[in-house]
Scaffold this motif. Structure first.
Motif, short mmCIF file in Angstrom:
data_model
loop_
_atom_site.label_atom_id
_atom_site.label_comp_id
_atom_site.label_asym_id
_atom_site.label_seq_id
_atom_site.Cartn_x
_atom_site.Cartn_y
_atom_site.Cartn_z
N MET A 1 67.85 100.62 71.65
CA MET A 1 67.26 100.41 70.35
C MET A 1 67.38 101.69 69.54
SD MET A 1 64.62 97.80 69.73
CE MET A 1 63.66 96.74 70.72
N GLN A 2 67.59 101.52 68.27
CA GLN A 2 67.70 102.64 67.34
C GLN A 2 66.34 102.84 66.65
OE1 GLN A 2 70.21 104.83 66.72
NE2 GLN A 2 68.75 105.81 65.36
N THR A 3 66.05 104.08 66.29
CA THR A 3 64.81 104.38 65.59
C THR A 3 65.06 104.39 64.08
OG1 THR A 3 64.02 105.69 67.45
CG2 THR A 3 62.96 106.08 65.33
N TYR A 4 64.09 103.86 63.34
CA TYR A 4 64.16 103.81 61.88
C TYR A 4 62.86 104.34 61.30
CZ TYR A 4 68.20 100.82 62.57
OH TYR A 4 69.43 100.34 62.95
N ALA A 5 62.97 104.95 60.13
CA ALA A 5 61.80 105.38 59.37
C ALA A 5 61.81 104.62 58.06
CB ALA A 5 61.86 106.89 59.11
N GLU B 1 59.94 97.11 67.02
CA GLU B 1 58.68 97.58 67.57
C GLU B 1 58.13 98.72 66.72
OE1 GLU B 1 56.97 99.87 71.51
OE2 GLU B 1 58.90 98.88 71.63
N LEU B 2 56.98 98.52 66.12
CA LEU B 2 56.33 99.54 65.32
C LEU B 2 55.77 100.61 66.25
CD1 LEU B 2 55.51 100.39 62.44
CD2 LEU B 2 53.38 99.13 62.80
N ARG B 3 56.27 101.84 66.13
CA ARG B 3 55.80 102.93 66.98
C ARG B 3 54.64 103.68 66.36
NH1 ARG B 3 61.20 106.06 68.42
NH2 ARG B 3 59.66 107.69 68.65
N ASP B 4 54.73 103.98 65.08
CA ASP B 4 53.69 104.71 64.36
C ASP B 4 53.66 104.26 62.91
OD1 ASP B 4 52.55 106.67 66.24
OD2 ASP B 4 54.55 107.55 66.25
N ASP C 1 53.19 105.17 49.75
CA ASP C 1 51.91 104.74 50.30
C ASP C 1 51.87 104.70 51.83
OD1 ASP C 1 50.82 104.22 47.70
OD2 ASP C 1 52.07 102.43 47.64
N VAL C 2 53.00 104.38 52.46
CA VAL C 2 53.01 104.17 53.90
C VAL C 2 54.28 104.76 54.49
CG1 VAL C 2 52.94 102.43 55.74
CG2 VAL C 2 51.74 102.00 53.60
N LEU C 3 54.17 105.34 55.68
CA LEU C 3 55.32 105.77 56.47
C LEU C 3 55.25 105.00 57.78
CD1 LEU C 3 57.72 107.59 57.33
CD2 LEU C 3 56.00 109.23 58.13
N MET C 4 56.33 104.30 58.11
CA MET C 4 56.40 103.57 59.37
C MET C 4 57.58 104.07 60.19
SD MET C 4 55.57 99.65 58.26
CE MET C 4 56.42 99.65 56.69
N ILE C 5 57.35 104.25 61.47
CA ILE C 5 58.41 104.61 62.41
C ILE C 5 58.51 103.44 63.38
CG2 ILE C 5 59.22 106.28 64.13
CD1 ILE C 5 58.79 107.51 61.34
N PHE C 6 59.70 102.86 63.48
CA PHE C 6 59.85 101.73 64.38
C PHE C 6 61.23 101.70 64.99
CE2 PHE C 6 60.82 100.27 60.12
CZ PHE C 6 61.93 99.46 60.27
N ASP C 7 61.35 100.96 66.08
CA ASP C 7 62.62 100.78 66.76
C ASP C 7 63.13 99.38 66.46
OD1 ASP C 7 62.50 103.30 67.95
OD2 ASP C 7 61.42 102.54 69.69
N GLY C 8 64.44 99.27 66.30
CA GLY C 8 65.05 97.97 66.05
C GLY C 8 66.37 97.87 66.79
N PRO C 9 66.77 96.65 67.15
CA PRO C 9 68.00 96.47 67.91
C PRO C 9 69.27 96.73 67.11
CG PRO C 9 67.07 94.33 67.37
CD PRO C 9 66.08 95.38 66.92
N ASP C 10 69.21 96.45 65.79
CA ASP C 10 70.38 96.65 64.94
C ASP C 10 69.96 96.60 63.47
OD1 ASP C 10 70.17 93.88 64.21
OD2 ASP C 10 71.40 93.34 65.93
N ASP D 1 69.35 114.69 69.78
CA ASP D 1 70.65 114.00 69.80
C ASP D 1 71.61 114.52 68.74
OD1 ASP D 1 69.64 112.43 71.85
OD2 ASP D 1 68.96 110.85 70.47
N LEU D 2 71.22 115.51 67.98
CA LEU D 2 72.05 116.01 66.88
C LEU D 2 73.39 116.53 67.36
CD1 LEU D 2 72.09 116.33 63.84
CD2 LEU D 2 71.03 118.57 64.12
N GLY D 3 73.41 117.18 68.50
CA GLY D 3 74.67 117.69 69.04
C GLY D 3 75.69 116.60 69.28
N GLU D 4 75.25 115.44 69.74
CA GLU D 4 76.15 114.31 69.98
C GLU D 4 76.74 113.80 68.66
OE1 GLU D 4 74.25 111.26 72.28
OE2 GLU D 4 73.35 112.75 73.62
N VAL D 5 75.95 113.79 67.61
CA VAL D 5 76.42 113.34 66.31
C VAL D 5 77.50 114.28 65.80
CG1 VAL D 5 75.78 112.94 63.90
CG2 VAL D 5 74.25 112.20 65.73
N VAL D 6 77.31 115.57 65.94
CA VAL D 6 78.27 116.57 65.48
C VAL D 6 79.56 116.43 66.27
CG1 VAL D 6 78.74 119.04 65.30
CG2 VAL D 6 76.49 118.15 64.68
#
Length: 95
Positions: A1-5, A38-41, A50-59, A87-92
């Motif tokens: 799962m990827q994380t999204y903000a 999945e809502l993490r925070d 107004d709101v900040l949400m951190i969640f994971d999603g499959p795609d 994971d920044l090193g992998e992206v680079v």
């Protein structure tokens, strides 16, 4: 799962007070889960948004559908893919 903000704004007039906004939170979480997200925070922000949400999603498709579902509650989300600093090193290396 990827994380999204998601930084979200709540439409003026949709809610009379903080209790009304809190009352829909369970429904919103359930709609995210319906899209396999999945809502993490979640945080209430003081300022331009107004709101900040951190969640994971499959795609991206599932995340888009979750964002559309949030619209039903008067919540406009600006969603961004988030990459852990570890994971920044992998992206680079991929570039």
């Amino acid at each position: 799962m990827q994380t999204y903000a998601a930084i979200a704004t709540v439409e003026t007039g949709e809610f009379q007070n903080a209790q009304e906004l809190a009352s829909i939170w369970g429904d919103l979480r359930q709609d995210l889960e319906t899209q396999e997200c999945e809502l993490r925070d979640a945080y209430i922000l003081l300022g331009e948004s107004d709101v900040l949400m951190i969640f994971d999603g499959p795609d991206r498709q599932a995340v888009l559908e979750a964002s559309i579902a949030a619209q039903r509650y008067g919540i406009n989300m600006k969603t961004m893919e988030a990459i852990d600093v570890e994971d920044l090193g992998e992206v680079v290396e991929d570039v």
